[in-house]
Scaffold this motif. Sequence first.
Motif, PDB file in Angstrom:
ATOM      1  N   LEU A 227      20.474  10.166   9.632  1.00  0.00           N
ATOM      2  CA  LEU A 227      19.769   9.217  10.512  1.00  0.00           C
ATOM      3  C   LEU A 227      19.226   8.034   9.718  1.00  0.00           C
ATOM      4  CD1 LEU A 227      17.866  11.844  12.688  1.00  0.00           C
ATOM      5  CD2 LEU A 227      19.696  10.328  13.470  1.00  0.00           C
ATOM      6  N   GLY A 228      18.713   8.299   8.541  1.00  0.00           N
ATOM      7  CA  GLY A 228      18.207   7.207   7.711  1.00  0.00           C
ATOM      8  C   GLY A 228      19.324   6.283   7.276  1.00  0.00           C
ATOM      9  N   GLY A 229      20.458   6.873   6.911  1.00  0.00           N
ATOM     10  CA  GLY A 229      21.611   6.055   6.559  1.00  0.00           C
ATOM     11  C   GLY A 229      22.063   5.208   7.736  1.00  0.00           C
ATOM     12  N   LEU A 230      22.038   5.810   8.922  1.00  0.00           N
ATOM     13  CA  LEU A 230      22.446   5.070  10.119  1.00  0.00           C
ATOM     14  C   LEU A 230      21.594   3.834  10.336  1.00  0.00           C
ATOM     15  CD1 LEU A 230      23.131   7.865  12.723  1.00  0.00           C
ATOM     16  CD2 LEU A 230      24.659   5.983  12.182  1.00  0.00           C
ATOM     17  N   ALA A 231      20.293   3.986  10.159  1.00  0.00           N
ATOM     18  CA  ALA A 231      19.416   2.822  10.354  1.00  0.00           C
ATOM     19  C   ALA A 231      19.804   1.717   9.374  1.00  0.00           C
ATOM     20  CB  ALA A 231      17.955   3.226  10.175  1.00  0.00           C
TER      21      ALA A 231
ATOM     22  N   GLN B 102      10.309  10.817   4.495  1.00  0.00           N
ATOM     23  CA  GLN B 102      11.166  11.204   3.375  1.00  0.00           C
ATOM     24  C   GLN B 102      10.491  10.807   2.062  1.00  0.00           C
ATOM     25  OE1 GLN B 102      15.360  10.276   3.880  1.00  0.00           O
ATOM     26  NE2 GLN B 102      15.325  10.933   6.002  1.00  0.00           N
ATOM     27  N   CYS B 103      10.566   9.513   1.698  1.00  0.00           N
ATOM     28  CA  CYS B 103       9.966   9.142   0.406  1.00  0.00           C
ATOM     29  C   CYS B 103       8.451   9.085   0.477  1.00  0.00           C
ATOM     30  CB  CYS B 103      10.538   7.821  -0.103  1.00  0.00           C
ATOM     31  SG  CYS B 103       9.801   6.334   0.612  1.00  0.00           S
ATOM     32  N   GLY B 104       7.895   8.991   1.684  1.00  0.00           N
ATOM     33  CA  GLY B 104       6.449   9.044   1.851  1.00  0.00           C
ATOM     34  C   GLY B 104       5.727   7.717   1.719  1.00  0.00           C
ATOM     35  N   TYR B 105       6.457   6.669   1.377  1.00  0.00           N
ATOM     36  CA  TYR B 105       5.767   5.401   1.083  1.00  0.00           C
ATOM     37  C   TYR B 105       5.207   4.749   2.345  1.00  0.00           C
ATOM     38  CZ  TYR B 105       4.699   1.445  -1.943  1.00  0.00           C
ATOM     39  OH  TYR B 105       4.050   0.483  -2.678  1.00  0.00           O
ATOM     40  N   CYS B 106       5.950   4.832   3.438  1.00  0.00           N
ATOM     41  CA  CYS B 106       5.471   4.200   4.679  1.00  0.00           C
ATOM     42  C   CYS B 106       4.507   5.099   5.431  1.00  0.00           C
ATOM     43  CB  CYS B 106       6.650   3.831   5.588  1.00  0.00           C
ATOM     44  SG  CYS B 106       7.442   5.256   6.391  1.00  0.00           S
ATOM     45  N   THR B 107       4.428   6.365   5.045  1.00  0.00           N
ATOM     46  CA  THR B 107       3.774   7.389   5.865  1.00  0.00           C
ATOM     47  C   THR B 107       2.297   7.106   6.172  1.00  0.00           C
ATOM     48  OG1 THR B 107       5.340   8.958   4.915  1.00  0.00           O
ATOM     49  CG2 THR B 107       3.465   9.880   6.094  1.00  0.00           C
ATOM     50  N   PRO B 108       1.472   6.736   5.180  1.00  0.00           N
ATOM     51  CA  PRO B 108       0.071   6.487   5.528  1.00  0.00           C
ATOM     52  C   PRO B 108      -0.091   5.400   6.600  1.00  0.00           C
ATOM     53  CG  PRO B 108       0.296   6.742   3.155  1.00  0.00           C
ATOM     54  CD  PRO B 108       1.695   6.679   3.717  1.00  0.00           C
ATOM     55  N   GLY B 109       0.658   4.316   6.483  1.00  0.00           N
ATOM     56  CA  GLY B 109       0.582   3.255   7.495  1.00  0.00           C
ATOM     57  C   GLY B 109       1.071   3.738   8.843  1.00  0.00           C
ATOM     58  N   MET B 110       2.147   4.525   8.823  1.00  0.00           N
ATOM     59  CA  MET B 110       2.673   5.075  10.073  1.00  0.00           C
ATOM     60  C   MET B 110       1.619   5.934  10.767  1.00  0.00           C
ATOM     61  SD  MET B 110       5.896   4.372  10.808  1.00  0.00           S
ATOM     62  CE  MET B 110       7.265   3.537   9.987  1.00  0.00           C
TER      63      MET B 110
ATOM     64  N   ASN C 104       5.864  -1.256  11.699  1.00  0.00           N
ATOM     65  CA  ASN C 104       5.803  -0.410  10.500  1.00  0.00           C
ATOM     66  C   ASN C 104       7.222  -0.041  10.109  1.00  0.00           C
ATOM     67  OD1 ASN C 104       3.040  -0.121  11.715  1.00  0.00           O
ATOM     68  ND2 ASN C 104       2.786   1.121   9.865  1.00  0.00           N
ATOM     69  N   LEU C 105       7.659  -0.589   9.001  1.00  0.00           N
ATOM     70  CA  LEU C 105       9.038  -0.354   8.591  1.00  0.00           C
ATOM     71  C   LEU C 105       9.155   0.936   7.793  1.00  0.00           C
ATOM     72  CD1 LEU C 105       9.998  -3.980   7.519  1.00  0.00           C
ATOM     73  CD2 LEU C 105      10.638  -2.790   9.629  1.00  0.00           C
ATOM     74  N   CYS C 106      10.221   1.673   8.092  1.00  0.00           N
ATOM     75  CA  CYS C 106      10.587   2.838   7.301  1.00  0.00           C
ATOM     76  C   CYS C 106      12.022   2.621   6.888  1.00  0.00           C
ATOM     77  CB  CYS C 106      10.471   4.107   8.148  1.00  0.00           C
ATOM     78  SG  CYS C 106      11.208   5.551   7.338  1.00  0.00           S
ATOM     79  N   ARG C 107      12.316   2.839   5.621  1.00  0.00           N
ATOM     80  CA  ARG C 107      13.682   2.607   5.157  1.00  0.00           C
ATOM     81  C   ARG C 107      14.445   3.921   5.044  1.00  0.00           C
ATOM     82  NH1 ARG C 107      17.294  -1.337   5.708  1.00  0.00           N
ATOM     83  NH2 ARG C 107      18.158  -2.135   3.756  1.00  0.00           N
ATOM     84  N   CYS C 108      13.759   5.049   5.223  1.00  0.00           N
ATOM     85  CA  CYS C 108      14.408   6.343   4.964  1.00  0.00           C
ATOM     86  C   CYS C 108      14.842   7.096   6.214  1.00  0.00           C
ATOM     87  CB  CYS C 108      13.461   7.268   4.194  1.00  0.00           C
ATOM     88  SG  CYS C 108      13.024   6.728   2.538  1.00  0.00           S
ATOM     89  N   THR C 109      13.993   7.151   7.219  1.00  0.00           N
ATOM     90  CA  THR C 109      14.185   8.182   8.252  1.00  0.00           C
ATOM     91  C   THR C 109      15.013   7.750   9.448  1.00  0.00           C
ATOM     92  OG1 THR C 109      12.226   7.547   9.521  1.00  0.00           O
ATOM     93  CG2 THR C 109      11.917   9.163   7.748  1.00  0.00           C
ATOM     94  N   GLY C 110      15.176   6.448   9.666  1.00  0.00           N
ATOM     95  CA  GLY C 110      15.824   6.013  10.900  1.00  0.00           C
ATOM     96  C   GLY C 110      14.920   6.151  12.115  1.00  0.00           C
ATOM     97  N   TYR C 111      13.649   6.477  11.882  1.00  0.00           N
ATOM     98  CA  TYR C 111      12.572   6.440  12.879  1.00  0.00           C
ATOM     99  C   TYR C 111      12.582   7.580  13.896  1.00  0.00           C
ATOM    100  CZ  TYR C 111      12.128   1.656  11.135  1.00  0.00           C
ATOM    101  OH  TYR C 111      11.997   0.556  10.328  1.00  0.00           O
TER     102      TYR C 111
END
Lengths: 781, 165, 264
Positions: free
Chosen positions: A671-675, B100-108, B134-141
């Motif tokens: 899912l992350g790759g898809l985004a 995933q990486c946790g960087y966006c998590t506190p803001g989320m 709030n951007l996340c680059r890992c999870t696809g939201y």
Amino acid sequence: MNAGATGFGVGAALRRKEDARFLIGKGRYVGDITRPGMLEVAFLRSPVAHARLKRLTKPAGHEQQVFTIDDLPEIKTIRANSALPGFRVSEQPVLARGKIRHVGEAIAACIAGSRAEAEDLAGACELDYEMLPAVSDMTRAHLPGTPLLHEDWSMNAFLETHRNDDVSGLDAIAAAKVTRTLRTSRQCMAPLEGRGVLAEWDPRLEQIIVTTSTQMPHVTKSGLADCLGLDEGQVRIISPDVGGGFGYKGILLPEELVLAQLAIRLGRPVRWLEDRFEQLTAGANCREHHYVITAWADEAGRLLGVECDAIVDAGAYSSYPFGACLEAAQVGSILPGPYALPLLRCHTMSACTNKPPILPYRGVARTGVCYAMETTLDALARQLGISAEAIRLANLVRPEAMPYRNLVGKVFDSGDYPEALRRAVAAIDVPSIRARQAKGEAVGFGLATFCEQGAHGTSVYHAWGIPFVPGFEQAFVRLSPDGILEVRVGVHSHGQGMETSLAQVAHTILGVHPDKVRIVLGDTALTPYSTGTWGSRAAVMAGGAVAEACRQLGDRIASIGAGLLQVTRPDVVVADGFVRRIEGEGSVSIADVARTWYRAPQNLPKGVDKGGLEVTAGYRPDPDTGTHSYAAHAVVARVDLETGAVVLEDFVVVEDGGKLINPMIVDGQVLGGLAQGIGTALYEEMPYDGAGQPLAATLADYLLPGSADVPDVRLEHMETPSPWTTFGQKGIGESGAIGPPAAIVNAINDALASIGAEVTDLPATPERVLAAIAAARAGKA
Amino acid sequence: MSRIDITLTVNGEPRELKVEPRDQLADVLRGPLMLTGTHVGCEHGVCGACTIEIDGAPARSCIAHAGSCDGATIRTIEGFGDDEIMRALREAFTREHALQCGYCTPGMLVVGRDVVRRLPDADEARVREEMSGNLCRCTGYRGIVRAIVSVIVARRHARREGACR
Amino acid sequence: MKPSRFSYKRPASWDDAVKLVLAGARPGAGTQSLGPMLNLRLARPDTIADLRHLPDYAGVSVRGDTVRIGAGTTHAALEDGVVPGRLGQIMASVARRIAYRPVRTRGTIGGSLAHADPAADWVAVLPALGGVAVAFGAAGERRLPLANFVTGIFETALAPGEVLRAVEVPMLRDAARWGHWKFCRKIGEFSKATACLLDVPGARPRAVLAALDGPPMVIDDAAALLADPTGEARRIVAGCPGLSPWRQAIAEAALRHAVQGARA
């Protein structure tokens, strides 16, 4: 082995062990770490793309705080060579020397007590340079008369490759032939955490300790030792929590070398944290491809051959360790994709331009190649009047042919590619889309199929001859006196959940509860050597190594346990945290075995393995040509003919990653790759003007997909084990990012088919979509 | 260009600080106050990683000068203790694999908590809209959206049950 | 990046604020636009005069048929309905789509208007709503029509030394019809074309076309647009110089959708 039997092992959707610290804000990234007396570094970076650097005037009174390459002569230039014939080697100075080759190239390191003050210094430096014409168009970089970036070269190209199958007879026999000119845009990988480096000198160990946000601590260690002239024992790399990698942190950084040398010179800790402006303007470094592709097919849609001329914009230097050619040189080998292609004629060029040096981004060349091949297939299908599904089914490698060696020598391990496609198509109500189209609605259905080679090893990388050829992956395991299992691996985790997946692997072999397994990563002083986490290799390589080490440890535990039970080794098994007699009653816990070894050795049986309860074991799949996961993406997209905007109505992925170690984590990777793939398809673009200036300096200009831009993807798994790996697992970390541009643009082109419009360039922005519509209408008028 | 004295209440504790006028609140929290759970992602207000609470409302700490926050009540990811909504969100985030990486998590989490409180009837589409800053680059939201929606739905059920009793 | 050095002043009165601004200070409100420019060192003021603590800077009061909205009123307050009636409804719907909630909680209507980014929402919407900007200078308050308050890219009709204190907007009857449409590729992105249209029974309909890299274009009598949205939109946009074909297309679409919205 009791895979998944207890709900904690391989196959279990176990919640992640690492979440606890991140959820309370206790993740620890480079930027969270400070040291007493630490100084901050800001880099003075080039404002221009191509120039002769004449003079840098340091701010008066602050000369000792500004360092140029002349002040740091100890640092060697970075060279990332390749064994591929004809490769031109670039010399990358860690700070510009004599010449500037891209906007954002570091020229001087400015040091102060705070980052703001360091930036003040950078701003106060005076730079005198003589502008040179910039090379910003990869399609013209090689032409005679173009100014040379590296003046001892004969042309601005790192490498050309050729494959020369004879396709000259195909015009005569083909039922259909299409040619397309396609391009993809330069992107910035944009992990949410930028790069960051903290360097300090330990006078006791005479060791430089570099804490850096990297995917490959050990490779960085070796590269750093090479370039600084230190022995490897004098270098320790710590990579703490990493806020996303995606390839952006798979590099030996010039900044790492500069910071390390500054820490040695000054005897004080120094830190540099990349900010977003730096990342966007100096770090847009991937995905820029140009294709002229021709494909021939018979009336059933079977491919007769493909001819392709591909150019990849490789930027100004060859980055360490992957080099400037990983993308272009792979185009030829990836183009056949999952298809049984009989003939391929392919020329590729790695163009050298005044842009940041290219790095392999999640999916590497595949995202562009898949886009080229899959949109071309759809164009062929349209010409033949057959469906997108039919043309793919006519060409996909069939399951009974597995393992299958294709025309470029890639070996597909296992799987049922046509079945994935059929399932993806079945998940979409295609007739309703056709009905909406018949009513004039601009809605379309798009497909993409592809396979992803992962965990490819020695035999593959040796042929490319990059500075680091991955070999055996190692894991160290230790059963502690208290029964805790410590696992140390040299790969790293930057969101992939290795602390959980590898604990599941250990649990599967030894039965130790995952809560009692401690995974240690990201420190060269603590972990076995590894080439790191990239190329979808960690689950296969580290997973296999941990399993092997646990197996060997399990054997030793069993021997001691058997002694304690007063039976022999063949009489016992290790399961669920116990050594148990196979027949009859009697068991002893692994923790008791550990206590005996460490604290009551008088009770150990005779002839016990003197290595005790610590094992380092290595692993490599055989063959090591890589696993091939594969997927089919099916997309429904609606085009707003008024504005060119594209809405993704539905997105289905059928994915086969072999045996899934943790299905939840695999879903997350896909899912992350898809985004990110949706970003490539619709949003992300770093435009450069003719002077080589990047034009998107903030995230308000460089658009990353947000929560409202990514649909609620429907994800389905097949699980065909790889015959070559420990549990049958395959590398799957990049897959999600490969298919979306192809599937989405195919859906757009299907929506626009009645108009006769086709999108050719990525991202498919509203402006490009509307231009395609206007061009088609103008052509008809 | 002298430093200025400010007073903040941070996670319930009064703090007196000397700051430079140019210091952004995020850097003051992360530096002298050692609250590194607030992450800096873009420094131009787009990515949302630095989102914290200022006087009870979510705000970007990368574009709020510490000086202009004098007297304000600040809450960071470290300051939610056993706040009921935050606890539910944390549980939902780990269950739905929303990080995933946790960087966006506190803001989320900070923004997610505001959405749960402010929009008790929000559906998935509204949650996607509200979280788009709030951007996340890992999870696809998907996990993030599902986690927040699940907390909203659970609270709605609890409310209904409460009303029925 | 971190900002250049500046000194920070917190005027206690409007007179003090004016003195500071006259002396060259840059007024700061929620700093949601100025903050990024400072961080990127695109703006390098010597002094910032923080207006946020001035009396009556934020808040809304109704006097007769007019609502006075303090310049420091946040987008979030407007989103949450601080302005009553039909006007408040319209302003709330606009506010909800400005950037993101954590930006709206600090960003202010006055700060945004005075900053005068051509793509900003209030720059496009307030001229359609009519009313005046209340400027405060050495000579006290001065009222400037909102219709031509923004004069260029980052340029306003404020005189040197003046700060924006409030906007006064006529209240609207429930029968007022409103259409507003903007094109953003993503939620929260700066608009690439914005149009709005206010149609109050008994008055001339008024439209604005904005976010086209210049000051907003006010169409004082939008009757023709209402009558023939497609043709009139094309004519209006043809009068905007320097637009790419795509920009022309979405500008026309914006006008058509604004009409549609007002008719709905």
